[in-house]
Design a protein around this motif. Structure first.
Motif, PDB file in Angstrom:
ATOM      1  N   PRO A  74       0.816  -1.218   0.000  1.00 44.49           N
ATOM      2  CA  PRO A  74       0.000   0.000   0.000  1.00 44.49           C
ATOM      3  C   PRO A  74       0.848   1.266   0.000  1.00 44.49           C
ATOM      4  CG  PRO A  74      -0.045  -1.046   2.156  1.00 44.49           C
ATOM      5  CD  PRO A  74       0.691  -1.978   1.252  1.00 44.49           C
ATOM      6  N   GLY A  75       2.158   1.114   0.237  1.00 45.01           N
ATOM      7  CA  GLY A  75       3.040   2.281   0.219  1.00 45.01           C
ATOM      8  C   GLY A  75       3.000   3.003  -1.109  1.00 45.01           C
ATOM      9  N   PHE A  76       2.775   2.270  -2.186  1.00 44.22           N
ATOM     10  CA  PHE A  76       2.734   2.904  -3.506  1.00 44.22           C
ATOM     11  C   PHE A  76       1.561   3.867  -3.614  1.00 44.22           C
ATOM     12  CE2 PHE A  76       1.320   2.807  -8.004  1.00 44.22           C
ATOM     13  CZ  PHE A  76       2.379   3.535  -8.533  1.00 44.22           C
ATOM     14  N   GLU A  77       0.432   3.445  -3.059  1.00 46.33           N
ATOM     15  CA  GLU A  77      -0.739   4.318  -3.115  1.00 46.33           C
ATOM     16  C   GLU A  77      -0.478   5.612  -2.345  1.00 46.33           C
ATOM     17  OE1 GLU A  77      -4.347   2.236  -2.457  1.00 46.33           O
ATOM     18  OE2 GLU A  77      -5.525   4.061  -2.261  1.00 46.33           O
ATOM     19  N   GLN A  78       0.179   5.491  -1.213  1.00 43.76           N
ATOM     20  CA  GLN A  78       0.532   6.687  -0.438  1.00 43.76           C
ATOM     21  C   GLN A  78       1.485   7.572  -1.234  1.00 43.76           C
ATOM     22  OE1 GLN A  78      -0.857   7.499   2.423  1.00 43.76           O
ATOM     23  NE2 GLN A  78      -2.051   5.611   2.251  1.00 43.76           N
ATOM     24  N   PHE A  79       2.427   6.921  -1.892  1.00 44.51           N
ATOM     25  CA  PHE A  79       3.400   7.653  -2.702  1.00 44.51           C
ATOM     26  C   PHE A  79       2.691   8.433  -3.809  1.00 44.51           C
ATOM     27  CE2 PHE A  79       6.072   7.756  -6.525  1.00 44.51           C
ATOM     28  CZ  PHE A  79       7.176   8.458  -6.050  1.00 44.51           C
ATOM     29  N   VAL A  80       1.760   7.772  -4.490  1.00 34.38           N
ATOM     30  CA  VAL A  80       1.030   8.425  -5.576  1.00 34.38           C
ATOM     31  C   VAL A  80       0.229   9.604  -5.046  1.00 34.38           C
ATOM     32  CG1 VAL A  80      -0.779   8.130  -7.320  1.00 34.38           C
ATOM     33  CG2 VAL A  80       0.924   6.350  -6.987  1.00 34.38           C
ATOM     34  N   LYS A  81      -0.451   9.388  -3.923  1.00 37.61           N
ATOM     35  CA  LYS A  81      -1.259  10.471  -3.334  1.00 37.61           C
ATOM     36  C   LYS A  81      -0.391  11.687  -3.025  1.00 37.61           C
ATOM     37  CE  LYS A  81      -5.092   8.116  -1.070  1.00 37.61           C
ATOM     38  NZ  LYS A  81      -5.447   7.389   0.132  1.00 37.61           N
ATOM     39  N   ALA A  82       0.785  11.407  -2.468  1.00 39.57           N
ATOM     40  CA  ALA A  82       1.649  12.509  -2.021  1.00 39.57           C
ATOM     41  C   ALA A  82       2.339  13.216  -3.190  1.00 39.57           C
ATOM     42  CB  ALA A  82       2.688  11.974  -1.049  1.00 39.57           C
ATOM     43  N   GLN A  83       2.740  12.452  -4.193  1.00 41.63           N
ATOM     44  CA  GLN A  83       3.612  13.028  -5.225  1.00 41.63           C
ATOM     45  C   GLN A  83       2.912  13.353  -6.543  1.00 41.63           C
ATOM     46  OE1 GLN A  83       6.264  14.033  -4.215  1.00 41.63           O
ATOM     47  NE2 GLN A  83       6.831  12.760  -2.467  1.00 41.63           N
ATOM     48  N   LEU A  84       1.690  12.914  -6.704  1.00 37.62           N
ATOM     49  CA  LEU A  84       1.001  13.144  -7.979  1.00 37.62           C
ATOM     50  C   LEU A  84       0.942  14.630  -8.368  1.00 37.62           C
ATOM     51  CD1 LEU A  84      -0.362  11.746 -10.317  1.00 37.62           C
ATOM     52  CD2 LEU A  84      -2.494  11.715  -9.053  1.00 37.62           C
ATOM     53  N   PRO A  85       0.576  15.533  -7.434  1.00 37.15           N
ATOM     54  CA  PRO A  85       0.507  16.948  -7.837  1.00 37.15           C
ATOM     55  C   PRO A  85       1.859  17.477  -8.324  1.00 37.15           C
ATOM     56  CG  PRO A  85      -0.587  16.612  -5.726  1.00 37.15           C
ATOM     57  CD  PRO A  85       0.115  15.343  -6.048  1.00 37.15           C
ATOM     58  N   ARG A  86       2.917  17.082  -7.634  1.00 31.73           N
ATOM     59  CA  ARG A  86       4.240  17.593  -8.006  1.00 31.73           C
ATOM     60  C   ARG A  86       4.674  17.042  -9.373  1.00 31.73           C
ATOM     61  NH1 ARG A  86       9.585  16.685  -4.242  1.00 31.73           N
ATOM     62  NH2 ARG A  86      11.118  17.630  -5.636  1.00 31.73           N
ATOM     63  N   LEU A  87       4.454  15.752  -9.584  1.00 33.65           N
ATOM     64  CA  LEU A  87       4.811  15.152 -10.871  1.00 33.65           C
ATOM     65  C   LEU A  87       3.971  15.753 -11.999  1.00 33.65           C
ATOM     66  CD1 LEU A  87       5.189  11.410  -9.823  1.00 33.65           C
ATOM     67  CD2 LEU A  87       7.004  12.886 -10.675  1.00 33.65           C
ATOM     68  N   LEU A  88       2.714  15.991 -11.688  1.00 28.90           N
ATOM     69  CA  LEU A  88       1.816  16.549 -12.697  1.00 28.90           C
ATOM     70  C   LEU A  88       2.256  17.957 -13.096  1.00 28.90           C
ATOM     71  CD1 LEU A  88      -0.673  15.706 -14.239  1.00 28.90           C
ATOM     72  CD2 LEU A  88      -2.079  16.618 -12.398  1.00 28.90           C
ATOM     73  N   ALA A  89       2.718  18.718 -12.109  1.00 30.43           N
ATOM     74  CA  ALA A  89       3.182  20.074 -12.400  1.00 30.43           C
ATOM     75  C   ALA A  89       4.378  20.048 -13.348  1.00 30.43           C
ATOM     76  CB  ALA A  89       3.554  20.780 -11.094  1.00 30.43           C
ATOM     77  N   VAL A  90       5.313  19.161 -13.056  1.00 31.36           N
ATOM     78  CA  VAL A  90       6.490  19.033 -13.932  1.00 31.36           C
ATOM     79  C   VAL A  90       6.046  18.583 -15.327  1.00 31.36           C
ATOM     80  CG1 VAL A  90       8.622  17.732 -14.311  1.00 31.36           C
ATOM     81  CG2 VAL A  90       8.061  18.555 -12.023  1.00 31.36           C
TER      82      VAL A  90
END
Lengths: 209, 168
Positions: free
Chosen positions: B7-23
């Motif tokens: 489930p760590g991946f889901e947490q990772f996606v939740k946390a980092q999706l906005p930043r990756l999307l901005a880039v």
């Protein structure tokens, strides 16, 4: 050192990027896609293992069956150790016909092994990632590139990677709205030197002036 | 719902999706391609999550995947979109933002893919030349060249920044 312009640029860039929270279902979608992909990878691994067993049985059957002329049938894709083949052998193992690489549509990996009918052209196989993946050849961008390097007999080297990078930059520059011709000339010269350093088989148009 | 074992991946996606999307938005220049790029990159990251999770900085790996995927897509796209009748220009990232920073979007479009990636990593992610080289998979000197050329073009396009009353 950062200038005032840099701060304006960074601020504008962050503004374009935005930091709004994505929709809730977007996270679920991404996680589900990753899960599917991993399942597919596992299935492919399992299929490859099964195919290996079938292949061994097939080899015994082929040895027992001496009526067929040897070497006429292309190998089953999954029983081939691609990393050890030449580019020509990869194409032949897949049952493809060599063509002038210059006229190919949408090629991702070129494998050239003979002069073509036109100046600056070469005969060879033009692999696409889709073809490679469909055939069971390790076909991600990097793997395909490494594969291409190995099947052309190149070592992985800084020169080769610089060559690939510069070639990509060259293509981008030539296709850009306002080509930087000084940089294009610079790249052309460097590519010529690198070709010689790498030991690439050159067509007439690629030789140094 | 399908879930990864970790489930760590889901947490990772939740946390980092906005930043990756901005880039990704700045790399691709439009929202649709940015979403595709992020989704594709994270799918790759997720499929190898058990290996990546043990790294010091999974985000750095995800960002590198994003940059490489973008270069990869550009190569494929370039070859697949050789049309006799070019389509209309792609929509800007966002109507309001696109208008406000039209100078930047226009300048970014004129950069090569590598230059664009280099400036995005430098300006948005504060990456050093060595880190940019690592992300682009090129030598430090090549990264320095990409960054310098990209930076020069953007600075030239940036609106005047001299404070009022100061003579140039």
């Amino acid at each position: 050192m950062k200038t005032l312009d840099d701060e304006v640029i960074a601020s504008a860039m962050r503004s374009i990027g935005g930091r709004a929270a994505p929709p809730v279902d977007a996270v679920q979608r991404v996680v589900a896609t990753a899960h599917r992909r991993r399942s597919t990878r596992r299935a492919i691994s399992t299929a490859a293992a099964v195919a290996s067993v079938v292949c061994i049985i097939g080899v015994f059957a082929a040895v027992a069956h001496t009526d067929d002329a040897p070497g006429t049938a292309p190998a089953t894709p999954r029983d081939v150790n691609w990393q050890e083949l030449t580019g020509k052998e990869v194409g032949e193992a897949l049952g493809w016909t060599a063509q002038p690489t210059g006229s190919a549509y949408c090629p991702d990996v070129f494998v050239e092994f003979a002069d073509g009918p036109e100046p600056n052209d070469a005969m060879g196989f033009c692999f696409t990632y889709t073809d490679l993946e469909a055939a069971g050849v390790p076909g991600t961008w990097l793997e395909a590139r490494v594969l291409a390097n190995q099947i052309r007999g190149y070592e992985r080297s800084p020169e080769l990677f610089e060559y690939v990078q510069l070639q990509d930059e060259y293509m981008d520059l030539v296709g850009s709205h306002e080509p930087d011709w000084d940089r294009i000339d610079e790249i052309r010269d460097r590519l010529r030197v690198l070709r010689l350093e790498i030991g690439m088989v050159d067509g007439p148009g690629n030789r140094p002036r | 719902m399908s879930r990864l074992d970790d489930p760590g991946f889901e947490q990772f996606v939740k946390a980092q999706l906005p930043r990756l999307l901005a880039v990704a938005r700045v790399l691709t220049g439009n929202d649709h391609d940015a979403w595709d790029l992020v989704q594709d990159s994270l799918a790759r990251v997720g499929s190898r999550w058990s290996h990546i999770n043990n790294r010091d900085d999974p985000f750095a790996y995800a960002r590198k995947t994003l940059v490489n995927q973008n270069l990869n897509r550009a190569r494929r796209g370039r070859r697949e979109t050789l049309l006799s009748n070019p389509p209309d220009q792609q929509a800007p990232v966002d109507a309001a933002r696109g208008f406000e920073h039209a100078w930047l979007e226009s300048a970014l479009r004129k950069l090569s893919r590598q230059q664009r990636a280099a400036v995005v990593l430098a300006y948005m992610e504060d990456q050093s030349v060595a880190q940019i080289a690592e992300a682009l998979g090129c030598s430090t000197s090549a990264a320095k060249t990409h960054l310098a050329r990209g930076r020069r073009a953007l600075r030239a396009a940036a609106p005047t920044t001299e404070p009022e009353g100061v003579q140039p």
